[in-house]
Design an enzyme around this catalytic site. Structure first.
Site, PDB file in Angstrom:
ATOM      1  N   HIS A 141     -28.757  24.343  32.711  1.00 61.87           N
ATOM      2  CA  HIS A 141     -27.360  23.883  32.707  1.00 61.87           C
ATOM      3  C   HIS A 141     -27.069  22.940  33.871  1.00 61.87           C
ATOM      4  O   HIS A 141     -26.118  23.139  34.618  1.00 61.87           O
ATOM      5  CB  HIS A 141     -26.388  25.056  32.718  1.00 61.87           C
ATOM      6  CG  HIS A 141     -25.099  24.733  31.980  1.00 61.87           C
ATOM      7  ND1 HIS A 141     -23.864  24.797  32.560  1.00 61.87           N
ATOM      8  CD2 HIS A 141     -24.887  24.327  30.711  1.00 61.87           C
ATOM      9  CE1 HIS A 141     -22.941  24.443  31.684  1.00 61.87           C
ATOM     10  NE2 HIS A 141     -23.528  24.152  30.553  1.00 61.87           N
TER      11      HIS A 141
ATOM     12  N   HIS B 152     -21.334  33.552  39.287  1.00 56.29           N
ATOM     13  CA  HIS B 152     -22.389  32.792  38.585  1.00 56.29           C
ATOM     14  C   HIS B 152     -23.075  33.732  37.599  1.00 56.29           C
ATOM     15  O   HIS B 152     -22.405  34.295  36.720  1.00 56.29           O
ATOM     16  CB  HIS B 152     -23.326  32.178  39.632  1.00 56.29           C
ATOM     17  CG  HIS B 152     -24.358  31.223  39.122  1.00 56.29           C
ATOM     18  ND1 HIS B 152     -24.309  30.619  37.899  1.00 56.29           N
ATOM     19  CD2 HIS B 152     -25.496  30.763  39.704  1.00 56.29           C
ATOM     20  CE1 HIS B 152     -25.348  29.826  37.750  1.00 56.29           C
ATOM     21  NE2 HIS B 152     -26.107  29.901  38.829  1.00 56.29           N
TER      22      HIS B 152
ATOM     23  N   LYS C 140     -10.221  37.671  39.312  1.00 58.63           N
ATOM     24  CA  LYS C 140     -10.976  36.764  38.440  1.00 58.63           C
ATOM     25  C   LYS C 140     -11.483  37.598  37.266  1.00 58.63           C
ATOM     26  O   LYS C 140     -12.113  38.641  37.473  1.00 58.63           O
ATOM     27  CB  LYS C 140     -12.163  36.170  39.194  1.00 58.63           C
ATOM     28  CG  LYS C 140     -11.779  35.187  40.293  1.00 58.63           C
ATOM     29  CD  LYS C 140     -11.505  33.824  39.719  1.00 58.63           C
ATOM     30  CE  LYS C 140     -11.529  32.748  40.776  1.00 58.63           C
ATOM     31  NZ  LYS C 140     -10.265  32.614  41.526  1.00 58.63           N
ATOM     32  N   VAL C 141     -11.188  37.163  36.063  1.00 57.31           N
ATOM     33  CA  VAL C 141     -11.661  37.882  34.871  1.00 57.31           C
ATOM     34  C   VAL C 141     -13.061  37.353  34.534  1.00 57.31           C
ATOM     35  O   VAL C 141     -13.240  36.182  34.179  1.00 57.31           O
ATOM     36  CB  VAL C 141     -10.690  37.666  33.693  1.00 57.31           C
ATOM     37  CG1 VAL C 141     -11.188  38.406  32.462  1.00 57.31           C
ATOM     38  CG2 VAL C 141      -9.283  38.115  34.078  1.00 57.31           C
ATOM     39  N   MET C 142     -14.037  38.222  34.671  1.00 56.24           N
ATOM     40  CA  MET C 142     -15.433  37.816  34.519  1.00 56.24           C
ATOM     41  C   MET C 142     -15.746  37.368  33.089  1.00 56.24           C
ATOM     42  O   MET C 142     -15.263  37.965  32.128  1.00 56.24           O
ATOM     43  CB  MET C 142     -16.341  38.988  34.902  1.00 56.24           C
ATOM     44  CG  MET C 142     -16.187  39.383  36.367  1.00 56.24           C
ATOM     45  SD  MET C 142     -16.828  38.113  37.460  1.00 56.24           S
ATOM     46  CE  MET C 142     -15.398  37.705  38.443  1.00 56.24           C
ATOM     47  N   GLY C 143     -16.546  36.317  32.990  1.00 55.13           N
ATOM     48  CA  GLY C 143     -16.887  35.788  31.671  1.00 55.13           C
ATOM     49  C   GLY C 143     -15.926  34.721  31.197  1.00 55.13           C
ATOM     50  O   GLY C 143     -16.087  34.165  30.118  1.00 55.13           O
ATOM     51  N   PHE C 144     -14.924  34.438  32.025  1.00 53.22           N
ATOM     52  CA  PHE C 144     -13.961  33.386  31.665  1.00 53.22           C
ATOM     53  C   PHE C 144     -13.955  32.288  32.720  1.00 53.22           C
ATOM     54  O   PHE C 144     -14.177  32.555  33.909  1.00 53.22           O
ATOM     55  CB  PHE C 144     -12.545  33.974  31.551  1.00 53.22           C
ATOM     56  CG  PHE C 144     -12.307  34.752  30.295  1.00 53.22           C
ATOM     57  CD1 PHE C 144     -12.668  36.086  30.225  1.00 53.22           C
ATOM     58  CD2 PHE C 144     -11.734  34.157  29.173  1.00 53.22           C
ATOM     59  CE1 PHE C 144     -12.469  36.823  29.062  1.00 53.22           C
ATOM     60  CE2 PHE C 144     -11.528  34.881  28.001  1.00 53.22           C
ATOM     61  CZ  PHE C 144     -11.892  36.223  27.953  1.00 53.22           C
TER      62      PHE C 144
ATOM     63  N   HIS D 162     -14.890  28.069  33.981  1.00 53.89           N
ATOM     64  CA  HIS D 162     -16.117  27.336  34.268  1.00 53.89           C
ATOM     65  C   HIS D 162     -15.775  26.151  35.166  1.00 53.89           C
ATOM     66  O   HIS D 162     -14.722  25.525  34.985  1.00 53.89           O
ATOM     67  CB  HIS D 162     -16.771  26.832  32.969  1.00 53.89           C
ATOM     68  CG  HIS D 162     -18.215  26.495  33.146  1.00 53.89           C
ATOM     69  ND1 HIS D 162     -18.642  25.282  33.632  1.00 53.89           N
ATOM     70  CD2 HIS D 162     -19.327  27.237  32.925  1.00 53.89           C
ATOM     71  CE1 HIS D 162     -19.960  25.280  33.694  1.00 53.89           C
ATOM     72  NE2 HIS D 162     -20.416  26.442  33.288  1.00 53.89           N
TER      73      HIS D 162
ATOM     74  N   ASP E  64     -21.427  33.849  29.574  1.00 56.52           N
ATOM     75  CA  ASP E  64     -21.620  35.246  29.979  1.00 56.52           C
ATOM     76  C   ASP E  64     -20.754  36.205  29.177  1.00 56.52           C
ATOM     77  O   ASP E  64     -21.099  37.387  29.030  1.00 56.52           O
ATOM     78  CB  ASP E  64     -21.324  35.394  31.472  1.00 56.52           C
ATOM     79  CG  ASP E  64     -22.363  34.656  32.301  1.00 56.52           C
ATOM     80  OD1 ASP E  64     -21.980  33.923  33.223  1.00 56.52           O
ATOM     81  OD2 ASP E  64     -23.563  34.808  32.000  1.00 56.52           O
TER      82      ASP E  64
ATOM     83  N   ARG F 190     -33.669  31.193  32.794  1.00 55.64           N
ATOM     84  CA  ARG F 190     -33.391  30.059  33.679  1.00 55.64           C
ATOM     85  C   ARG F 190     -34.594  29.650  34.515  1.00 55.64           C
ATOM     86  O   ARG F 190     -34.611  28.556  35.082  1.00 55.64           O
ATOM     87  CB  ARG F 190     -32.188  30.405  34.594  1.00 55.64           C
ATOM     88  CG  ARG F 190     -31.592  29.283  35.408  1.00 55.64           C
ATOM     89  CD  ARG F 190     -31.152  28.065  34.632  1.00 55.64           C
ATOM     90  NE  ARG F 190     -30.156  28.283  33.619  1.00 55.64           N
ATOM     91  CZ  ARG F 190     -28.834  28.171  33.771  1.00 55.64           C
ATOM     92  NH1 ARG F 190     -28.349  27.891  34.959  1.00 55.64           N
ATOM     93  NH2 ARG F 190     -28.008  28.356  32.774  1.00 55.64           N
TER      94      ARG F 190
END
Ligand code: SDX
Length: 379
Positions: free
Chosen positions: A191, A226, A259-263, A265, A316, A341
């Site tokens: 990425h 991350h 912070k809401v994880m998975g949201f 970028h 994620d 990765r």
């Protein structure tokens, strides 16, 4: 302070060229060496995508045959690596176990020697393929020891993902599960200049070795901002409990500036180009395992966020629940990200070395003005 413009987090700063992948937020697209990642996920296996990232072209049948023979010949967990892993406490985070295992592989590599062959491209490529081949055994054994189970030896008659799952669960799951896992590996592979890849490039830019660059990448990937987010998504689902509680949970999280994880970028601002493909894989898994409530939770939280903030899911978000359905412990989700990765990291290391410049940005000093050490301190 001078009116120096500070680019905190290097947000929006273009620091170099790369031909490995193109992340395009305008068109919400991702190309690996020019190929749309969605097409690669639909038509290729992870081995072919690994070859593409390293060599710049999809392999011919003959090239793929030679490449997979080389990969399959190196899948065994090295006895010294196993011995070191066995010395670590079961409480050690799997990211730290995998990072340690890579360190052992690097320390054992006698071709590193004292005369820095560290930047030899062919040796770096060989070392990259070795890590690609050995990470499934390292991750699988790291998972199995947490279950109190023995190492499962690799099978060289299985493809990469089937063997990975075989070494983890002691059997090869149905093809639908293998395919969904393989899709996640392809989507996680690369990425551009994300935090862990840029870390690897910084280390490569000093002409250090590829093992050191990968270990640095692992350290960066562990963070929940991350790679660690996929693990955190599962914790969020478990904290919410049932889909009908998602809205209240989100209200509280946002009210407390969490912070809401998975949201969200840093680059994609209208959604992560990889999510639709991984969501399809998740839908397949929820149907196969007959766990519709997982998808209900996925959409309940996503819909609740969508109604409040223009912050979209990233890769994620579907990957965490997918790995949970397949049967991995939550703490194993980010090590799975490493296994994918490793291809992108090492492709970038070789690209950095091919046109290197030491990465060393500037800073604006905002500490005390110059001052004298008091006389009493001098003697
Ligand atoms: C990966 O870079 C890559 O390519 C990474 C990756 C890859 O493949 O390598 O795509 C993989 O790391 C995906 C991201 C995984 N991380 C998470 O899911 C963690 C949660 N996300 C956030 O921490 C955040 O979205 C970041 C860190 C990912 C990006 O944040 P930015 O670009 O630094 O933006 P920001 O944190 O400054 O947020 C801008 C605003 C803020 O609100 P205000 O303070 O301006 O009012 O949006 C809010 C933030 O609070 N915000 C969020 C949020 N993400 C942004 N609020 C709640 N939850 C979130 N997830």
């Amino acid at each position: 302070m001078a009116d120096t413009e500070i680019h905190k987090g290097l947000a929006g700063v273009v620091v170099d060229y790369t031909a490995v992948s193109k992340v395009n937020p305008e068109t919400n697209s991702l190309l690996y060496r020019g190929y749309p990642v969605q097409e690669l996920a639909a038509q290729c296996d992870f081995e072919e995508v690994a070859y593409l990232l390293w060599y710049g072209e999809l392999p011919t049948d003959a090239q793929l045959d030679e490449f997979t023979k080389l990969e399959r010949s190196q899948r065994t967990l090295d006895p010294t690596v196993k011995k070191v892993i066995d010395e670590l406490p079961l409480s050690a985070h799997p990211m730290d176990v995998v990072r340690t295992a890579v360190s052992v592989i690097g320390a054992q590599d006698e071709t590193l020697g004292l005369d820095p062959t560290w930047i030899d491209r062919d040796l770096t490529q060989q070392r990259s393929i070795t890590l690609f081949a050995k990470l499934p055994a390292i991750v699988a054994y790291t998972q199995r020891r947490l279950w109190g189970k023995e190492l499962v030896e690799p099978r060289d008659d299985l493809g990469y993902s089937a063997n990975f799952l075989h070494m983890t669960f002691g059997e090869v799951p149905e093809q639908v599960v293998v395919d969904a896992f393989d899709v996640s590996m392809i989507l996680y592979a690369e990425h551009s200049f994300n935090a862990s890849t840029f870390t690897a490039r910084v280390i490569a830019s000093t002409l250090s070795d590829v093992y050191s660059a990968v270990i640095g990448g692992i350290g960066a990937l562990k963070g929940p901002l991350h790679g660690g987010a996929n693990e955190a998504v599962q914790h969020t689902f478990e904290a919410i409990g049932t889909p009908d509680k998602a809205e209240a949970w989100l209200e509280d999280a946002l009210a407390n500036k969490k912070k809401v994880m998975g949201f969200g970028h840093r680059v994609y601002k209208n959604g992560d180009s990889r999510v639709p493909t991984m969501l399809t894989a998740l839908e397949t898994l929820t149907a196969y395992y007959e766990r519709p409530e997982v998808l209900e939770m996925y959409h309940a939280l996503d819909d609740a966020m969508n109604a409040r903030k223009p912050i979209k899911p990233n890769l994620d978000y579907p990957s965490g629940p997918a790995y949970n359905l397949i049967g991995f412990d939550t703490t194993m989700f980010t090590p799975l990200f490493i296994a994918a990765r490793i291809t992108g990291w090492t492709a970038h290391v070789m690209e950095q070395l091919a046109a290197n410049s030491l990465i060393r940005p500037l800073s604006e000093y905002n500490g005390p003005e110059q001052r004298e050490v008091p006389a009493s301190e001098k003697n």
